[in-house]
Design a protein around this motif. Structure first.
Motif, mmCIF file in Angstrom:
data_model
loop_
_atom_site.group_PDB
_atom_site.id
_atom_site.type_symbol
_atom_site.label_atom_id
_atom_site.label_comp_id
_atom_site.label_asym_id
_atom_site.label_seq_id
_atom_site.Cartn_x
_atom_site.Cartn_y
_atom_site.Cartn_z
ATOM 1 N N GLY A 109 43.067 -36.329 -8.694
ATOM 2 C CA GLY A 109 44.362 -35.740 -9.005
ATOM 3 C C GLY A 109 44.346 -35.087 -10.375
ATOM 4 N N ILE A 125 51.755 -34.265 -7.204
ATOM 5 C CA ILE A 125 50.707 -34.519 -6.210
ATOM 6 C C ILE A 125 51.299 -34.953 -4.867
ATOM 7 C CG2 ILE A 125 50.292 -36.969 -6.755
ATOM 8 C CD1 ILE A 125 47.213 -36.103 -6.674
ATOM 9 N N SER A 137 45.588 -38.944 -3.249
ATOM 10 C CA SER A 137 44.604 -37.877 -3.397
ATOM 11 C C SER A 137 43.486 -38.170 -2.406
ATOM 12 C CB SER A 137 44.073 -37.822 -4.834
ATOM 13 O OG SER A 137 43.392 -39.010 -5.180
#
Length: 370
Positions: A109, A125, A137
């Motif tokens: 990330g 994110i 992620s």
């Protein structure tokens, strides 16, 4: 991530202290000798320094009311995520609870995406919809807010790895506060029954939400908790011990020996969350003692200097660069707009299975999904 400015692949040999590992129900033990390149050492220092700066930025943004809601910082615990990441690859998986900013960073990330997520902005994110507790992620399954609920989820991920014959491990993290949850013990049982490549990792930072582990747990030797699953306790303030211990644990799991219970003894400098000053159930003197005697970044810094891997000026340059890139990311994250309202109704269902409408807050209220 800031550049270390060091591409030296020359390896050095270091010896971990005898106290780095404690074992349970196994005669095997990680080697105390660590052979590692100077480049890898500098990379770990850079990541931990950047992570510390990231959490300091989050602290400031919260206090200036640019971050709302929950915010759990990992300041002091940087060696756990950085050492673990250095030991594995992206075929391996990690799932954890809500103190997840550092894991999101090392698992790919960007700094901007993490800070934007904390502020609830579109470039976050999780598109600004998850906040501090719900970051994801590639090969990182969060960031989960319900105490202990990520443990059975991680067990399921490990089951998938075994079912599909993927030669990899899943590190399933939880805190000492979650260690007494019944679902943790159910997960132990399932993992051992099927010899899943699951490594159950208790990040023992000594305190739950305002409570010492000694007040909440009849046994604080968390690596012995399963009884029928071997365990390992690792000095989680030593990034090289974490690296070596996680390498050993991964090899154990992927070789078909089944699960492990791992305890990382670590420490958080701040409170449980930003709403907790962290000083009503422990003394300021204790916190300062840990900062001055066991800080993971300072510990690695001494190794770098003592072994002539880097000069003081090089490390100061890394610190300065970390501040610069985090400040830049913070400005980018602040400039990101809030997510569009239509994002409230996306990613609820698997792609292709979405209904035309979804229910709102009450049965009479609905929203067009498509």
């Amino acid at each position: 991530m800031p550049s270390t400015g060091n591409t030296n692949s020359e390896k050095i040999r270091l010896t971990l202290p005898d106290t780095a590992f404690q074992m349970f129900a196994t005669d095997e033990k990680p080697d105390l000798s660590v052979e590692i390149s100077k480049e890898e050492l500098m990379d770990m220092y850079t990541k931990m320094t950047t992570m510390r700066r990231l959490e300091m930025a989050a602290d400031g943004l919260y206090k200036s009311k640019k971050i709302r809601g929950f915010c759990h910082l990992c300041t002091g615990q940087e060696a756990v995520s950085v050492g673990m990441e250095a030991a594995i690859n992206h075929h391996d998986n990690i799932i954890t609870a809500y103190r997840c900013h550092g894991f999101t960073y090392v698992r790919g990330g960007s700094l901007t995406s993490i800070l934007a997520e904390l502020m609830g902005h579109r470039d976050g994110i999780s598109k600004g919809k998850g906040g501090s507790m719900h970051m994801f992620s590639p090969s990182f399954y969060g960031g989960n807010g319900i105490v202990g609920a990520q443990v059975p989820l991680g067990t399921g991920i490990a089951f998938t790895q075994k079912y599909l014959e993927i030669p990899a491990a899943t590190f399933v993290l939880y805190g000492d506060g979650a260690a007494n949850q019944g679902q943790v013990f159910e997960s132990y049982n399932m993992a051992k029954l099927w010899d899943l490549p699951a490594i159950f990792v208790c990040e023992n930072n000594k305190y739950g939400m305002g409570t010492s582990d000694k007040r909440s747990s009849a046994s604080t030797e968390y690596y012995k908790r399963a009884g029928y699953i071997p365990g390992i306790q690792i000095d989680g303030m030593d990034v090289l011990a974490v690296l070596r211990g996680c390498e050993w644990a991964k090899n154990w799991a992927v070789s078909g020996k089944g699960p492990l219970v791992m305890e990382m003894t670590t420490y958080r400098y701040g409170g449980h969350s930003m709403s907790d000053p962290g000083t009503t159930y422990r003394t300021r003197e204790e916190i300062q003692r840990m900062r001055s005697t066991a800080d993971p970044i300072t510990g690695l810094k001494h190794i770098l200097l003592d072994n002539k891997v880097a000069e003081e000026d090089e490390l100061k340059a890394i610190d300065k660069e970390a501040r610069k890139v985090v400040d830049k990311a913070s400005k980018e994250a602040e400039a990101s707009p809030e997510p569009d309202l239509k994002e409230f109704y996306t990613e609820i269902y698997a792609e292709g299975t979405e209904p035309d409408f979804v229910r709102g807050r009450i049965p009479a209220e609905s929203h067009r999904y498509r």
